[in-house]
Design a protein around this motif. Structure first.
Motif, PDB file in Angstrom:
ATOM      1  N   MET A  10       0.948 -12.218 -12.130  1.00  0.00           N
ATOM      2  CA  MET A  10       1.020 -11.375 -10.942  1.00  0.00           C
ATOM      3  C   MET A  10       0.390 -10.017 -11.252  1.00  0.00           C
ATOM      4  O   MET A  10       0.674  -9.406 -12.272  1.00  0.00           O
ATOM      5  N   LYS A  11      -0.487  -9.561 -10.356  1.00  0.00           N
ATOM      6  CA  LYS A  11      -1.135  -8.270 -10.548  1.00  0.00           C
ATOM      7  C   LYS A  11      -0.101  -7.167 -10.543  1.00  0.00           C
ATOM      8  O   LYS A  11       0.813  -7.170  -9.731  1.00  0.00           O
ATOM      9  N   GLU A  12      -0.267  -6.212 -11.446  1.00  0.00           N
ATOM     10  CA  GLU A  12       0.700  -5.125 -11.530  1.00  0.00           C
ATOM     11  C   GLU A  12       0.218  -3.898 -10.762  1.00  0.00           C
ATOM     12  O   GLU A  12      -0.971  -3.581 -10.725  1.00  0.00           O
ATOM     13  N   TYR A  13       1.185  -3.223 -10.147  1.00  0.00           N
ATOM     14  CA  TYR A  13       0.915  -1.998  -9.416  1.00  0.00           C
ATOM     15  C   TYR A  13       1.815  -0.902  -9.974  1.00  0.00           C
ATOM     16  O   TYR A  13       2.770  -1.167 -10.705  1.00  0.00           O
ATOM     17  N   ASP A  14       1.520   0.337  -9.611  1.00  0.00           N
ATOM     18  CA  ASP A  14       2.356   1.458 -10.042  1.00  0.00           C
ATOM     19  C   ASP A  14       3.535   1.670  -9.091  1.00  0.00           C
ATOM     20  O   ASP A  14       4.614   2.092  -9.507  1.00  0.00           O
ATOM     21  N   PHE A  15       3.298   1.369  -7.818  1.00  0.00           N
ATOM     22  CA  PHE A  15       4.279   1.695  -6.789  1.00  0.00           C
ATOM     23  C   PHE A  15       4.348   0.547  -5.789  1.00  0.00           C
ATOM     24  O   PHE A  15       3.327   0.115  -5.249  1.00  0.00           O
ATOM     25  N   TYR A  16       5.569   0.049  -5.565  1.00  0.00           N
ATOM     26  CA  TYR A  16       5.780  -1.093  -4.672  1.00  0.00           C
ATOM     27  C   TYR A  16       6.610  -0.666  -3.458  1.00  0.00           C
ATOM     28  O   TYR A  16       7.669  -0.045  -3.609  1.00  0.00           O
ATOM     29  N   ILE A  17       6.139  -0.998  -2.268  1.00  0.00           N
ATOM     30  CA  ILE A  17       6.906  -0.773  -1.044  1.00  0.00           C
ATOM     31  C   ILE A  17       7.578  -2.096  -0.701  1.00  0.00           C
ATOM     32  O   ILE A  17       6.908  -3.096  -0.415  1.00  0.00           O
ATOM     33  N   VAL A  18       8.913  -2.104  -0.762  1.00  0.00           N
ATOM     34  CA  VAL A  18       9.664  -3.365  -0.711  1.00  0.00           C
ATOM     35  C   VAL A  18      10.578  -3.413   0.514  1.00  0.00           C
ATOM     36  O   VAL A  18      11.540  -2.641   0.607  1.00  0.00           O
ATOM     37  N   PRO A  19      10.320  -4.313   1.464  1.00  0.00           N
ATOM     38  CA  PRO A  19      11.236  -4.484   2.598  1.00  0.00           C
ATOM     39  C   PRO A  19      12.561  -5.088   2.135  1.00  0.00           C
ATOM     40  O   PRO A  19      12.598  -5.896   1.200  1.00  0.00           O
ATOM     41  N   THR A  20      13.633  -4.680   2.788  1.00  0.00           N
ATOM     42  CA  THR A  20      14.947  -5.259   2.513  1.00  0.00           C
ATOM     43  C   THR A  20      15.518  -5.816   3.818  1.00  0.00           C
ATOM     44  O   THR A  20      15.077  -5.442   4.911  1.00  0.00           O
ATOM     45  N   PRO A  21      16.484  -6.730   3.744  1.00  0.00           N
ATOM     46  CA  PRO A  21      17.020  -7.370   4.949  1.00  0.00           C
ATOM     47  C   PRO A  21      17.550  -6.366   5.969  1.00  0.00           C
ATOM     48  O   PRO A  21      18.110  -5.331   5.605  1.00  0.00           O
ATOM     49  N   ILE A  22      17.378  -6.693   7.251  1.00  0.00           N
ATOM     50  CA  ILE A  22      17.898  -5.822   8.312  1.00  0.00           C
ATOM     51  C   ILE A  22      19.325  -6.196   8.684  1.00  0.00           C
ATOM     52  O   ILE A  22      19.927  -5.568   9.545  1.00  0.00           O
ATOM     53  N   GLY A  23      19.873  -7.206   8.058  1.00  0.00           N
ATOM     54  CA  GLY A  23      21.247  -7.610   8.346  1.00  0.00           C
ATOM     55  C   GLY A  23      21.703  -8.746   7.458  1.00  0.00           C
ATOM     56  O   GLY A  23      22.684  -8.644   6.726  1.00  0.00           O
ATOM     57  N   ASN A  24      20.955  -9.835   7.495  1.00  0.00           N
ATOM     58  CA  ASN A  24      21.298 -11.022   6.721  1.00  0.00           C
ATOM     59  C   ASN A  24      20.657 -10.936   5.342  1.00  0.00           C
ATOM     60  O   ASN A  24      19.431 -10.954   5.211  1.00  0.00           O
ATOM     61  N   LEU A  25      21.485 -10.850   4.308  1.00  0.00           N
ATOM     62  CA  LEU A  25      20.963 -10.684   2.944  1.00  0.00           C
ATOM     63  C   LEU A  25      20.085 -11.853   2.507  1.00  0.00           C
ATOM     64  O   LEU A  25      19.242 -11.711   1.623  1.00  0.00           O
ATOM     65  N   GLY A  26      20.266 -13.003   3.144  1.00  0.00           N
ATOM     66  CA  GLY A  26      19.465 -14.175   2.799  1.00  0.00           C
ATOM     67  C   GLY A  26      18.002 -14.036   3.178  1.00  0.00           C
ATOM     68  O   GLY A  26      17.177 -14.867   2.790  1.00  0.00           O
ATOM     69  N   ASP A  27      17.672 -12.976   3.933  1.00  0.00           N
ATOM     70  CA  ASP A  27      16.287 -12.803   4.375  1.00  0.00           C
ATOM     71  C   ASP A  27      15.411 -12.086   3.361  1.00  0.00           C
ATOM     72  O   ASP A  27      14.212 -11.914   3.590  1.00  0.00           O
ATOM     73  N   ILE A  28      15.967 -11.666   2.234  1.00  0.00           N
ATOM     74  CA  ILE A  28      15.136 -11.035   1.216  1.00  0.00           C
ATOM     75  C   ILE A  28      14.226 -12.087   0.597  1.00  0.00           C
ATOM     76  O   ILE A  28      14.570 -13.269   0.508  1.00  0.00           O
TER      77      ILE A  28
END
Length: 270
Positions: free
Chosen positions: A1-19
């Motif tokens: 996997m290509k490496e980056y310095d900074f990652y913008i990571v979405p998190t679930p809006i309610g249901n934790l299973g959506d990560i």
């Protein structure tokens, strides 16, 4: 996997299973997680046994955190940015640090993932793919009126507080009494609800209920399937021809596929 310095990571809006699996992998592999509220983020991290250190990063300390993050990244540290829920930079902090990191040549990437707007729009009827998203509506009546009028020829998508949604719907009704709206709340959660209808019907639906959870809403554009363009003018023309309120409501509801009772009420108001 290509490496980056900074990652913008979405998190679930309610249901934790959506990560996503990739989001979990990134949050485990980076050196630091920049988060809005460490208490909220820590619940997510604990659920997935992630032990990465968190540093607060929110709209009140964005600028002062920049030097800290630049220092860490110059040392070779990897950072992930998360918001309390959904995708960072979409009505959440992040734009300031991203702009600064790009100036300094750091490699940035954003992961796909949860977002309330796309989750909402993917389950509501629309004429086409065009819409305007404005984030949270302003708080004052005059400001809301200005926004609704400005975008009346767009499907207007917005966020709103559960404490203000009823007042907002009443303002919309006062401006466009025959328009259609869609209101979504508690998306992805147990009590998820999406209501589609004429604004007066949606107000009636929520009138005797305490509205909970974050709100995503849409006002259907004029000149769409619900066509409420110049409806007042059409009513006035029929009144001048001596049609009665009941007759006008039947005629216009049949021609424009709108609620007969709404037309009748509007006739009485004019």
């Amino acid at each position: 996997m290509k490496e980056y310095d900074f990652y913008i990571v979405p998190t679930p809006i309610g249901n934790l299973g959506d990560i996503t699996l990739r989001a979990i992998e990134v949050l485990r592999s980076v050196d630091v997680i920049a988060c809005e509220d460490s208490r909220n983020t820590q619940k997510l991290l604990n659920h997935f046994d992630i032990t990465t250190k968190c540093i607060s990063y929110h709209k009140f300390n964005e600028k002062e955190r920049i030097s800290k993050f630049l220092e860490l990244m110059k040392e070779g540290k990897k950072i992930a940015l998360v918001s309390d829920a959904g995708t960072p930079l979409i009505c959440d902090p992040g734009a300031v640090i991203v702009e600064e990191l790009r100036k300094h040549g750091f490699k940035i990437t954003s992961l796909p993932g949860a977002n309330a707007v796309t989750t909402f729009l993917s389950q509501v009827p629309r004429v086409d793919e065009q819409y305007t998203f404005i984030g949270f509506l302003p708080k004052t009546q005059s400001q809301i009126e200005a926004v609704v009028n400005k975008y009346k020829f767009c499907d207007l998508v917005f966020y709103e507080s559960p404490n203000r949604i009823m007042k907002t719907l009443e303002i919309i009704k006062s401006l466009r009494p025959l328009c259609k709206v869609t209101i979504g709340r508690e998306l992805t959660k147990i009590f998820e609800e999406v209501v589609v209808g004429y604004v007066s019907d949606v107000i009636e639906h929520f009138k005797n209920n305490i509205v909970k959870g974050e709100i995503v809403g849409m006002i259907y554009r004029e000149n769409s399937a619900n066509n409420d363009i110049d409806m007042d003018e059409k009513i006035k023309i029929l009144l001048e021809k001596n049609f009665k309120a009941k007759e006008i409501s039947i005629i216009l509801s049949s021609l424009y596929n709108i609620n007969k009772n709404d037309v009748y009420k509007r006739v009485l108001e004019l």
